[in-house]
Scaffold this motif. Structure first.
Motif, mmCIF file in Angstrom:
data_model
loop_
_atom_site.group_PDB
_atom_site.id
_atom_site.type_symbol
_atom_site.label_atom_id
_atom_site.label_comp_id
_atom_site.label_asym_id
_atom_site.label_seq_id
_atom_site.Cartn_x
_atom_site.Cartn_y
_atom_site.Cartn_z
ATOM 1 N N LYS A 44 -6.269 0.402 1.072
ATOM 2 C CA LYS A 44 -6.256 -0.701 2.058
ATOM 3 C C LYS A 44 -7.634 -0.987 2.647
ATOM 4 O O LYS A 44 -8.603 -0.325 2.290
ATOM 5 C CB LYS A 44 -5.203 -0.434 3.128
ATOM 6 N N GLY B 237 4.140 -4.351 10.955
ATOM 7 C CA GLY B 237 5.042 -3.945 9.881
ATOM 8 C C GLY B 237 4.259 -3.641 8.627
ATOM 9 O O GLY B 237 3.040 -3.452 8.661
ATOM 10 N N GLY B 238 4.970 -3.604 7.501
ATOM 11 C CA GLY B 238 4.313 -3.377 6.222
ATOM 12 C C GLY B 238 3.566 -4.635 5.773
ATOM 13 O O GLY B 238 3.747 -5.723 6.328
ATOM 14 N N TYR C 53 7.174 5.310 6.354
ATOM 15 C CA TYR C 53 7.872 4.115 6.772
ATOM 16 C C TYR C 53 7.967 3.087 5.647
ATOM 17 O O TYR C 53 8.977 2.409 5.510
ATOM 18 C CB TYR C 53 7.038 3.630 7.950
ATOM 19 N N HIS C 54 6.931 3.033 4.799
ATOM 20 C CA HIS C 54 6.865 1.925 3.842
ATOM 21 C C HIS C 54 7.793 2.149 2.643
ATOM 22 O O HIS C 54 8.073 3.275 2.241
ATOM 23 C CB HIS C 54 5.426 1.736 3.355
ATOM 24 N N PHE D 64 0.051 9.211 4.658
ATOM 25 C CA PHE D 64 0.582 9.707 5.940
ATOM 26 C C PHE D 64 1.798 8.899 6.398
ATOM 27 O O PHE D 64 2.394 9.182 7.430
ATOM 28 C CB PHE D 64 -0.495 9.639 7.041
ATOM 29 N N CYS D 65 2.177 7.874 5.648
ATOM 30 C CA CYS D 65 3.166 6.903 6.140
ATOM 31 C C CYS D 65 4.564 7.221 5.617
ATOM 32 O O CYS D 65 4.776 7.330 4.410
ATOM 33 C CB CYS D 65 2.737 5.499 5.712
ATOM 34 N N TYR E 24 0.833 -1.217 0.000
ATOM 35 C CA TYR E 24 0.000 0.000 0.000
ATOM 36 C C TYR E 24 0.862 1.260 0.000
ATOM 37 O O TYR E 24 2.080 1.200 0.179
ATOM 38 C CB TYR E 24 -0.939 -0.012 1.213
ATOM 39 N N ASP E 25 0.186 2.375 -0.163
ATOM 40 C CA ASP E 25 0.879 3.672 -0.241
ATOM 41 C C ASP E 25 0.133 4.717 0.573
ATOM 42 O O ASP E 25 -0.213 5.771 0.039
ATOM 43 C CB ASP E 25 0.888 4.157 -1.715
ATOM 44 N N CYS E 26 -0.124 4.470 1.836
ATOM 45 C CA CYS E 26 -0.879 5.448 2.638
ATOM 46 C C CYS E 26 -0.096 6.770 2.644
ATOM 47 O O CYS E 26 1.120 6.762 2.902
ATOM 48 C CB CYS E 26 -1.042 4.937 4.060
HETATM 49 FE FE1 SF4 Z 1 -0.122 2.014 5.070
HETATM 50 FE FE2 SF4 Z 1 0.856 0.477 7.060
HETATM 51 FE FE3 SF4 Z 1 1.677 0.125 4.547
HETATM 52 FE FE4 SF4 Z 1 2.401 2.344 5.861
HETATM 53 S S1 SF4 Z 1 3.009 0.245 6.354
HETATM 54 S S2 SF4 Z 1 1.672 2.185 3.715
HETATM 55 S S3 SF4 Z 1 0.537 2.689 7.151
HETATM 56 S S4 SF4 Z 1 -0.428 -0.194 5.327
#
Ligand code: SF4
Ligand code: V47
Length: 370
Positions: A200, A119-120, A83-84, A80-81, A76-78
């Protein structure tokens, strides 16, 4: 104190009516919940503390835990994230099962009671991969409580293993899963959800996963991601859905408001809300979620100072020692780049706020009072 609120001249007639309901411990309707955002912050603190005290007296809970973040690779590509990453992208990581077991080994002779695994959403890993991982962790740490995988990770890994939801959760329970953390809820309102994490699991899926988990005896936590594109009505609607589900199952342990952190993500342009807004969110969560016993301030995200102040705004839990084992918030710009607090520091932080530190297990049994 409560009488002083009435005579302070700071309340409108509607606010007096709401204050009366809070004191009588009557449930607030959603319009009343929205009005709470117009209350004076000091008054909100007093009301939230009053309710918190009824449930938890002056106790503040913490636990001894560490995190495992098996990968930051995510389908996914949220927005606000921070981290990914995608497979082979710079900054991505994928720990092997052996790496993870080595980490578990390092806690073998410690008094840690919980491992928190999130985690991711890795495209190639299914329920059996993660189930085996849990099983092997428990071979090394047989008494540890495994709190693992957000509803979004669960949704993906269960579908990938071609099981239905209940079968998948039961299978994970068999592998050793003990409870589910609160992430992935973000904001339930469909329009805002579409803008911040369009691909998601939906709000309905998140809620169904938690409801099914509760039904088969897996307790869970709940969260909201606040301080981005949502408004006060969206926040209360979110709390409303959680309050309804808790009425049906009583399976939530705690509610954790997660403040949007802006560094290194596409939503940075909206900035971050200020501390008063954070304290309001905690106090309103305590007041509106009348069927949740615990409200948690997650200190690696908020910082130690704000977490300490939040204890006067309805919060009764500040998570755990963490041991520098999470990157989600440091990558999004949290002040603490290496989040770790010794038990001594945690106890000191709680005591200097005038409260009583209580070490708990994941489901709030008391381990030790200080
Ligand atoms: Fe979204 Fe979680 Fe993936 Fe970050 S790690 S893009 S918050 S689903
Ligand atoms: O769902 C991601 C959040 C969550 C950002 O259950 C962000 O005890 C703020 O599940 N700014 C995952 N928040 C973390 C999680 C969690 C954390 C603490 C305690 C518990 C518990 C669970 O982290 C995600 C998302 O809502 N998140 N990026 C960000 N930039």
């Amino acid at each position: 104190m409560i009488q002083e609120i009435f005579s302070s001249g700071q309340l409108t007639d509607l606010q007096k009516k709401i204050t009366n309901k809070i004191i009588q411990q009557e449930r607030l309707a959603s319009e009343e919940g929205i009005e709470l955002f117009n209350f004076n912050i000091g008054i909100l603190g007093i009301l939230a503390s009053y309710l918190n005290n009824k449930k938890n007296q002056d106790k503040v809970f913490f636990n001894k835990n560490f995190h495992i973040e098996p990968t930051n690779i995510c389908v996914y590509d949220c927005v606000f994230c921070s981290y990914h990453r995608k497979i082979n992208q710079e900054g991505s990581w994928e720990y092997s099962i052996n790496d993870i077991l080595e980490k578990a080994e390092s806690y073998k002779n410690s008094d840690i009671t919980e491992v928190h695994i999130v985690g991711g959403v890795h495209p190639n890993r299914d329920l059996h991969y993660y189930g085996e991982m849990i099983r092997k962790i428990k071979e090394i740490l047989p008494n540890i409580h495994v709190k693992a995988f957000t509803a979004v990770e669960l949704d993906f890994m269960i579908k990938k293993a071609h099981l239905n939801l209940e079968e998948g959760l039961l299978k994970l329970k068999e592998y050793g899963l003990d409870s589910i953390p609160g992430g992935g809820a973000e904001i339930f309102e469909p329009e805002i959800r579409k803008q911040v994490c369009h691909e998601k699991s939906t709000a309905e899926q998140w809620l169904t996963i938690h409801e099914t988990a509760h039904k088969i005896g897996l307790p869970s936590n709940a969260t909201i991601l606040y301080g981005h594109l949502e408004n006060n009505r969206h926040r209360i609607e979110h709390l409303d859905k959680l309050r309804d589900l808790q009425d049906r199952t009583n399976g939530f342990n705690t509610f954790i408001p997660l403040k949007f952190k802006k560094a290194n993500n596409p939503l940075s342009y909206v900035g971050e809300v200020n501390i008063l807004e954070d304290l309001k969110m905690f106090a309103i969560s305590r007041i509106y979620l009348d069927n949740f016993d615990h409200i948690k301030a997650y200190w690696p995200m908020l910082g130690k100072d704000v977490s300490q102040i939040s204890l006067s705004f309805g919060v009764d839990d500040i998570d755990g020692t963490i041991d520098d084992s999470t990157k989600i918030y440091s990558m999004a710009g949290a002040k603490d780049q290496k989040p770790t607090m010794t038990t001594k520091e945690l106890i000191e932080l709680i005591k200097t706020a005038g409260k009583k530190p209580v070490e708990r297990d994941t489901v709030y049994n008391t381990i030790r009072e200080y």
